[in-house]
Motif scaffolding. Structure first.
Motif, PDB file in Angstrom:
ATOM      1  N   GLU A 145       0.621  -1.722   0.472  1.00 18.17           N
ATOM      2  CA  GLU A 145      -0.133  -0.183  -0.137  1.00 18.17           C
ATOM      3  C   GLU A 145       0.874   1.018   0.286  1.00 18.17           C
ATOM      4  O   GLU A 145       0.611   2.309  -0.858  1.00 18.17           O
ATOM      5  N   LEU A 146       1.952   1.160   0.901  1.00 16.23           N
ATOM      6  CA  LEU A 146       2.745   2.355   1.113  1.00 16.23           C
ATOM      7  C   LEU A 146       3.724   2.227  -0.274  1.00 16.23           C
ATOM      8  O   LEU A 146       3.996   3.631  -0.720  1.00 16.23           O
ATOM      9  N   LEU A 147       3.929   1.606  -1.035  1.00 17.55           N
ATOM     10  CA  LEU A 147       5.069   1.545  -2.336  1.00 17.55           C
ATOM     11  C   LEU A 147       4.028   2.185  -3.208  1.00 17.55           C
ATOM     12  O   LEU A 147       4.546   3.084  -3.873  1.00 17.55           O
ATOM     13  N   ALA A 148       2.541   2.313  -3.246  1.00 15.80           N
ATOM     14  CA  ALA A 148       1.949   2.623  -3.949  1.00 15.80           C
ATOM     15  C   ALA A 148       1.949   3.455  -4.386  1.00 15.80           C
ATOM     16  O   ALA A 148       1.536   4.181  -5.001  1.00 15.80           O
ATOM     17  N   LYS A 149       1.644   4.503  -2.848  1.00  9.79           N
ATOM     18  CA  LYS A 149       1.849   5.264  -2.960  1.00  9.79           C
ATOM     19  C   LYS A 149       3.087   5.956  -2.992  1.00  9.79           C
ATOM     20  O   LYS A 149       2.827   7.484  -3.550  1.00  9.79           O
ATOM     21  N   VAL A 150       4.411   5.993  -2.745  1.00  7.69           N
ATOM     22  CA  VAL A 150       5.299   6.715  -3.191  1.00  7.69           C
ATOM     23  C   VAL A 150       5.414   6.558  -5.098  1.00  7.69           C
ATOM     24  O   VAL A 150       5.665   7.752  -5.403  1.00  7.69           O
ATOM     25  N   ALA A 151       4.953   5.864  -5.675  1.00  2.00           N
ATOM     26  CA  ALA A 151       5.042   5.628  -7.131  1.00  2.00           C
ATOM     27  C   ALA A 151       3.580   6.771  -7.545  1.00  2.00           C
ATOM     28  O   ALA A 151       4.102   6.992  -8.967  1.00  2.00           O
TER      29      ALA A 151
END
Ligand code: PBG
Length: 330
Positions: A145-151
């Protein structure tokens, strides 16, 4: 048949003959230059663990990017450092993060140059891990979920390609969905699909201060082996790549490159999408140090290595040698 009718040396008699029968050729078009960015202004600080590499601020990164583009290299790959690390690595998705700012500055200065961003948490978390630590383990789904926010934050800044390097399961799916939902349909994903738990990342971890915290010594979190691939495995790499393609990756990656040429070769036989290979920091410094010690010719060895990675089947070579190689290829 055979000797003397066949003499293999006939086709090696001079350089024109060798050029005529050459199968693999390296071009600046194949290369990607990694850049390290940190918050600040006017910075160009040498990185101690990596010869001829620098920490840039967003403004000087744009100047460097212009030089990269002028050499005919089509893309840079950005890695960021935060002002401050925290438990979740929240600066990784900050609109004001060094990467997000650098993307904007580079796209403004050199719009035609592709900007690829590394999507990971390890330089941003206090733990030094690529994912969130929960109950003594790296928690897969909350990390995704956090990686999607980063991307998404990188796409909003103008990144052309996002490159998740964390090795969580399902991250490509999470990222692809976030990009689709937010109308970034044309942002490509370059997935670090077959990324091994390698010793060759040492100099890089010095550069971005991203090694797992020493507090984990003696525990299962002392290294990245619970998420990065086991060095011994080959079939599993094919499975990882197939899954990433299914989840929406446009380009897949094998990393490191040199000790894993067999994996690049296998992937080439099996998959039709573009394949990137990462000639990582340890490979880079191994060659640099040997050249420094007078043990081998740096330019010769560099071109040999980069050509070998292409010959194995890579379309794209990510390398700290990109500028140097591109100059020789001009
Ligand atoms: C972070 C990341 C690493 C590299 C790229 N992204 C290091 C690691 O996994 O510890 C290594 C690059 C290099 O060594 O050049 N996820």
């Amino acid at each position: 048949m055979g000797f003397p009718k066949i003499r293999m040396r006939r086709l090696r008699t001079n350089s024109s003959m060798r050029r005529l029968v050459r199968q693999t050729s390296l071009s600046a078009d194949d290369l990607v230059e990694p850049l390290f960015v940190r918050p600040g202004e006017g910075l160009k600080e040498p990185i101690e663990s990596m010869a001829d590499c620098y920490h840039f601020s967003p403004d000087t990164a744009a100047e460097e990017a212009a030089e990269v583009a002028a050499l005919g290299i089509p893309a840079v790959l950005l890695f960021g450092l935060p002002n401050k690390k925290d438990e979740k690595g929240s600066e990784a998705w900050s609109e004001k993060g060094a990467v997000q700012q650098a993307v904007r500055e580079i796209k403004k200065a050199v719009p035609e140059l592709l900007v690829i961003t590394d999507v990971c948490l390890c330089a941003y978390t206090e733990s030094g891990h690529c994912g969130l630590v929960k109950n003594g383990k790296i928690d897969n789904d909350s990390t995704c979920e956090l990686l999607a926010k980063v991307a998404l934050s990188h796409a909003q800044a103008g990144a052309d390609i996002v490159a998740p390097s964390d090795m969580m399961d399902g991250r490509v799916k999470y990222i692809r969905e976030a990009l689709e939902e937010n109308d970034f349909k044309d942002v490509a994903i370059m997935a670090y699909s077959a990324k091994y738990a390698s010793s060759f990342y040492g100099p890089f971890r010095g550069a971005v201060d991203s090694a797992p915290s020493p507090a984990f010594a003696g525990t299962g979190l002392a290294d990245r082996k619970s998420y990065q691939m086991d060095v011994s495995n080959s079939d599993q790499a094919m499975q990882e790549i197939a899954l990433d393609i299914e989840e929406g990756a446009d380009i897949i990656m094998v990393k490191p490159a040199l000790p894993y040429l067999d994996i690049i070769y296998r992937a080439r036989q099996r998959f039709d999408c573009p394949i990137a290979a990462y000639n990582v920091s340890g490979e880079y410094m191994m060659l640099n140090s040997a050249a420094q010690a007078g043990l081998l010719d740096k330019e010769f060895a560099m071109m040999e290595v980069l050509t070998a990675i292409k010959r194995a089947g890579a379309d794209i070579v990510i390398t700290y040698f990109a500028k140097e190689a591109a100059k020789l290829l001009k």
